[in-house]
Design an enzyme around this catalytic site. Structure first.
Site, PDB file in Angstrom:
ATOM      1  CD  GLN A  18      -2.853  -1.077   2.250  1.00  0.00           C
ATOM      2  OE1 GLN A  18      -2.797  -1.985   3.291  1.00  0.00           O
ATOM      3  NE2 GLN A  18      -3.897  -0.422   2.154  1.00  0.00           N
ATOM      4  CG  HIS A 110      -0.842  -6.042   5.215  1.00  0.00           C
ATOM      5  ND1 HIS A 110      -1.184  -5.598   6.390  1.00  0.00           N
ATOM      6  CD2 HIS A 110      -2.049  -5.509   4.588  1.00  0.00           C
ATOM      7  CE1 HIS A 110      -1.982  -4.607   6.375  1.00  0.00           C
ATOM      8  NE2 HIS A 110      -2.816  -4.955   5.345  1.00  0.00           N
ATOM      9  CG  ASN A 153      -3.414  -7.782   7.811  1.00  0.00           C
ATOM     10  OD1 ASN A 153      -3.373  -6.986   9.012  1.00  0.00           O
ATOM     11  ND2 ASN A 153      -4.073  -7.292   6.790  1.00  0.00           N
ATOM     12  CD  GLU A 154      -7.842  -7.036   8.172  1.00  0.00           C
ATOM     13  OE1 GLU A 154      -8.384  -7.021   6.926  1.00  0.00           O
ATOM     14  OE2 GLU A 154      -8.114  -6.172   8.948  1.00  0.00           O
TER      15      GLU A 154
HETATM   16  C1  BGC Z   1      -6.428  -3.882   6.120  1.00  0.00           C
HETATM   17  C2  BGC Z   1      -5.656  -2.802   5.547  1.00  0.00           C
HETATM   18  C3  BGC Z   1      -6.828  -1.837   4.820  1.00  0.00           C
HETATM   19  C4  BGC Z   1      -7.621  -1.331   5.991  1.00  0.00           C
HETATM   20  C5  BGC Z   1      -8.628  -0.498   5.502  1.00  0.00           C
HETATM   21  C6  BGC Z   1      -7.571  -3.721   6.678  1.00  0.00           C
HETATM   22  O1  BGC Z   1      -8.453  -4.683   6.380  1.00  0.00           O
HETATM   23  O2  BGC Z   1      -5.520  -4.644   6.753  1.00  0.00           O
HETATM   24  O3  BGC Z   1      -4.888  -3.060   4.366  1.00  0.00           O
HETATM   25  O4  BGC Z   1      -6.112  -0.679   3.986  1.00  0.00           O
HETATM   26  O5  BGC Z   1      -8.459  -2.377   6.670  1.00  0.00           O
HETATM   27  O6  BGC Z   1      -9.615  -0.520   4.560  1.00  0.00           O
END
Ligand code: BGC
Length: 406
Positions: A18, A110, A153-154
């Protein structure tokens, strides 16, 4: 007055794809070019070259922690071939944090993966866990002195994306960004019952296995505290929606919270809240304070998410690894964050262990196919890359310095 412990980590978060720019070997680089309507990341914020400035701005206002991610596709651009130069680059980012008295929180993955990994079938292909563990093993060589490491991440958003893509492939449709798309607010509200609301629990269990394999490597090779970060939805049941809520939340969230039992800590990431009725997600009303990604203004989501994570993980220590708001109005960002922090302080007063608060995001960045939703404490000129801190950056720094907010 809400107060926080003296050793509390205060900072902001970013992710490689990002902000860095030109991650030409990643699957997202390809996806941007093959998905109609999606913006390209291109140079992003050029943080690959400007990370020193980013870290100095964060430290300059009194923040003491920076979460960023290593880009797997840079470190292993071809399967089995690791770049010592890229590993040295990320070591310099870590050293830069240390020089500024900033605690690095390092994410190994991520959302992006190398294109070669995607080409061989991605996370659900045979051998995926071993390949990820091999990358983590190699990358662990630069983590000396790093105290906090995130494996993935997530993974629950990644599971929801995989579930949605399967569904779209079956119906002949294409890819849509996880957080925003080109539909109007009203259209998005109407279809929000469907979009990324579900994740197949089998995919969740697969990710738990991948996380545990990476955790084993990191525990053997480093002295870091290891966890992963989960997208918390802060869902609540509308009358009659209790059973549907439990079913939706299990595949999309709880299987992942359960998977973090035994970890050193877990990252809670919360932005908004939504109701569930017997049919699924209830579209929330279109309101003037809705965010730029169409979600409701719900700063209380953070405390709700922390309480839910604490319950399902059975007390694994927490760090807020993302919380923030997509808005062009920085006053609204400050208001949102103040309310979220006040709720967070209450959860800690109730005995829940929370180690830190990392705001999403340090910079206005590439929001997965779009540039318009601005989450940053710092604006970035898209042509010159000049950074302009917003008032919210100094505000959060003052909260950190005062160890609380009045
Ligand atoms: C993610 C980020 C994303 C943010 C805002 C999260 O789900 O880890 O990468 O930019 O939310 O949408």
């Amino acid at each position: 007055m809400s107060t926080f412990p003296t050793d509390f980590l205060w900072g902001a978060a970013t992710a490689g794809h990002q902000i860095e720019g030109n991650n030409v070997n990643s699957d997202w680089w390809t996806r941007e070019q093959t998905s109609p309507g999606m913006a390209l990341s291109l140079d992003a914020c050029d943080s690959y070259h400007r990370y020193r400035e980013d870290i100095a701005l964060l430290a300059g206002v009194g923040l003491n922690a920076y979460r960023f991610s290593l880009e797997w596709s840079r470190i292993e651009p071809l399967q089995g071939h690791f770049s010592n130069a890229e590993l040295a680059h990320y070591r310099r980012v870590i050293e830069c944090c240390f020089e500024h008295g900033v605690t690095p929180v390092v994410t190994m993955q991520h959302f992006t993966a190398p294109q070669w990994f995607a080409d061989r079938g991605g996370w659900s292909a045979d051998g995926a866990a071993e390949l990820f563990a091999a990358y983590v093993d190699r990358a662990s060589s630069i983590l000396d002195g790093v105290e906090w490491v995130v494996t993935m991440n997530e993974p629950n958003m990644q599971a929801a994306i995989m579930t949605a893509m399967r569904r779209m492939a079956e119906s002949g449709g294409g890819w849509q960004s996880p957080t925003v798309d080109d539909r109007t607010d009203e259209e998005r509200q109407r279809s929000s019952r469907e979009f990324l609301a579900y994740a197949d629990p089998e995919i969740g269990r697969m990710f738990v296995g991948i996380h545990h394999a990476a955790r084993t490597v990191l525990k053997a090779k480093t002295s870091a505290k290891v966890g992963w970060t989960i997208a918390a939805q802060a869902l609540t049941a509308a009358p009659g929606g209790e059973q549907k809520l439990a079913e939706m939340r299990y595949g999309k969230e709880d299987v992942f919270w359960e998977g973090s039992r035994g970890d050193d800590w877990v990252g809670v990431q919360a932005y908004s809240s939504q109701q569930v009725d017997a049919q699924g997600l209830v579209p929330h009303p279109i309101a003037p304070d809705n965010t730029l990604v169409g979600t409701a203004y719900r700063p209380d989501a953070l405390a709700m998410a922390v309480r839910h994570a604490h319950e399902v993980t059975r007390g694994v220590p927490i760090m807020i690894t993302e919380n923030g708001i997509a808005t062009a109005d920085d006053e609204q960002r400050i208001r949102y964050t103040a309310e979220a922090l006040a709720g967070l302080a209450e959860t800690m007063n109730d005995g829940i262990t929370v180690h830190g608060y990392l705001h999403w995001s340090l910079l206005d960045n590439f929001e997965w196919g779009h540039w318009e939703p601005t989450f940053g404490l710092i604006a970035v000129d898209r042509e010159t890359f000049v950074r302009t801190p917003k008032p919210s950056l100094a505000w959060l720094g003052a909260v950190a310095t005062n160890q609380g907010l009045s």
